[in-house]
Scaffold this motif. Structure first.
Motif, PDB file in Angstrom:
ATOM      1  N   MET A  43       0.809  -1.246   0.010  1.00  0.00           N
ATOM      2  CA  MET A  43       0.095  -0.321  -0.109  1.00  0.00           C
ATOM      3  C   MET A  43       0.669   1.568   0.240  1.00  0.00           C
ATOM      4  O   MET A  43       1.612   1.541   0.302  1.00  0.00           O
ATOM      5  N   ASP A  44       0.725   2.158  -0.831  1.00  0.00           N
ATOM      6  CA  ASP A  44       1.108   3.212  -0.730  1.00  0.00           C
ATOM      7  C   ASP A  44       0.181   4.658  -0.298  1.00  0.00           C
ATOM      8  O   ASP A  44      -0.558   4.197  -0.349  1.00  0.00           O
ATOM      9  N   LEU A  45       1.195   5.674   0.256  1.00  0.00           N
ATOM     10  CA  LEU A  45       0.099   6.417   0.856  1.00  0.00           C
ATOM     11  C   LEU A  45       1.352   8.036   1.048  1.00  0.00           C
ATOM     12  O   LEU A  45       2.708   8.070   0.057  1.00  0.00           O
ATOM     13  N   GLU A  46       0.848   7.968  -0.119  1.00  0.00           N
ATOM     14  CA  GLU A  46       0.951   9.434  -0.992  1.00  0.00           C
ATOM     15  C   GLU A  46       0.091  11.029  -0.408  1.00  0.00           C
ATOM     16  O   GLU A  46      -1.462  11.260  -0.514  1.00  0.00           O
ATOM     17  N   THR A  47       1.234  11.666  -0.950  1.00  0.00           N
ATOM     18  CA  THR A  47       0.662  13.087  -0.393  1.00  0.00           C
ATOM     19  C   THR A  47       1.331  14.248  -1.656  1.00  0.00           C
ATOM     20  O   THR A  47       1.876  14.108  -2.379  1.00  0.00           O
ATOM     21  N   ALA A  48       1.196  15.636  -1.500  1.00  0.00           N
ATOM     22  CA  ALA A  48       1.586  16.843  -2.260  1.00  0.00           C
ATOM     23  C   ALA A  48       2.897  16.702  -2.763  1.00  0.00           C
ATOM     24  O   ALA A  48       3.655  17.067  -3.853  1.00  0.00           O
ATOM     25  N   ARG A  49       3.709  16.289  -1.745  1.00  0.00           N
ATOM     26  CA  ARG A  49       5.377  16.116  -1.517  1.00  0.00           C
ATOM     27  C   ARG A  49       5.952  14.844  -0.884  1.00  0.00           C
ATOM     28  O   ARG A  49       7.310  15.180  -0.852  1.00  0.00           O
ATOM     29  N   LEU A  50       5.136  14.311  -1.416  1.00  0.00           N
ATOM     30  CA  LEU A  50       5.777  12.922  -0.352  1.00  0.00           C
ATOM     31  C   LEU A  50       4.845  11.941  -0.677  1.00  0.00           C
ATOM     32  O   LEU A  50       3.765  11.975  -0.882  1.00  0.00           O
ATOM     33  N   ARG A  51       6.170  10.561  -1.021  1.00  0.00           N
ATOM     34  CA  ARG A  51       5.405   9.008  -1.556  1.00  0.00           C
ATOM     35  C   ARG A  51       5.817   8.360  -0.750  1.00  0.00           C
ATOM     36  O   ARG A  51       7.202   8.235  -0.699  1.00  0.00           O
ATOM     37  N   LEU A  52       5.599   7.471   0.269  1.00  0.00           N
ATOM     38  CA  LEU A  52       5.699   6.119   0.840  1.00  0.00           C
ATOM     39  C   LEU A  52       5.145   5.244   0.303  1.00  0.00           C
ATOM     40  O   LEU A  52       4.343   5.150   0.410  1.00  0.00           O
ATOM     41  N   GLU A  53       5.615   4.386  -0.034  1.00  0.00           N
ATOM     42  CA  GLU A  53       5.689   2.745  -0.161  1.00  0.00           C
ATOM     43  C   GLU A  53       6.400   1.960  -0.160  1.00  0.00           C
ATOM     44  O   GLU A  53       7.783   1.979   0.557  1.00  0.00           O
ATOM     45  N   PRO A  54       5.988   0.581  -0.066  1.00  0.00           N
ATOM     46  CA  PRO A  54       6.872  -0.401   0.598  1.00  0.00           C
ATOM     47  C   PRO A  54       8.087  -0.212  -0.291  1.00  0.00           C
ATOM     48  O   PRO A  54       8.443  -0.267  -1.209  1.00  0.00           O
ATOM     49  N   PHE A  55       9.595  -0.622   0.185  1.00  0.00           N
ATOM     50  CA  PHE A  55      10.903  -0.995  -0.452  1.00  0.00           C
ATOM     51  C   PHE A  55      10.735  -2.521  -1.082  1.00  0.00           C
ATOM     52  O   PHE A  55       9.979  -3.155  -1.947  1.00  0.00           O
ATOM     53  N   HIS A  56      11.396  -1.584  -2.347  1.00  0.00           N
ATOM     54  CA  HIS A  56      11.593  -2.890  -3.756  1.00  0.00           C
ATOM     55  C   HIS A  56      12.670  -3.146  -4.355  1.00  0.00           C
ATOM     56  O   HIS A  56      13.780  -2.539  -3.434  1.00  0.00           O
TER      57      HIS A  56
END
Length: 57
Positions: A1-14
Motif C-alpha cells: 500500500m502506498d501513501l501519497e501527499t502533494a510532497r511525499l510518497r511512501l511505498e514498500p521497499f522494492h
C-alpha cells in the motif's frame, strides 16, 4: 500500500530502491546528519536493505 501527499510518497521497499539507498549511505554529505556521520559500505547497505525488505528474488 502506498501513501501519497502533494510532497511525499511512501511505498514498500522494492528492489529498485537499493541503488539509491546505497548511494545515499555512501555519501558523507548525507550521512553527516544520520548514523553519527559514518558512511556505509555497499555490504553494510545490502545488509540493512535485506533486513528491511526481506530476501530479494
Amino acid at each position: 500500500m502506498d501513501l501519497e501527499t502533494a510532497r511525499l510518497r511512501l511505498e514498500p521497499f522494492h528492489d529498485s530502491h537499493y541503488e539509491g539507498l546505497r548511494l545515499m549511505d555512501n555519501d558523507s554529505s548525507v550521512m553527516r546528519y544520520i548514523n553519527m556521520g559514518i558512511v556505509k559500505t555497499p555490504e553494510e547497505t545490502w545488509g540493512k536493505y535485506q533486513a528491511c525488505s526481506g530476501p530479494l528474488g
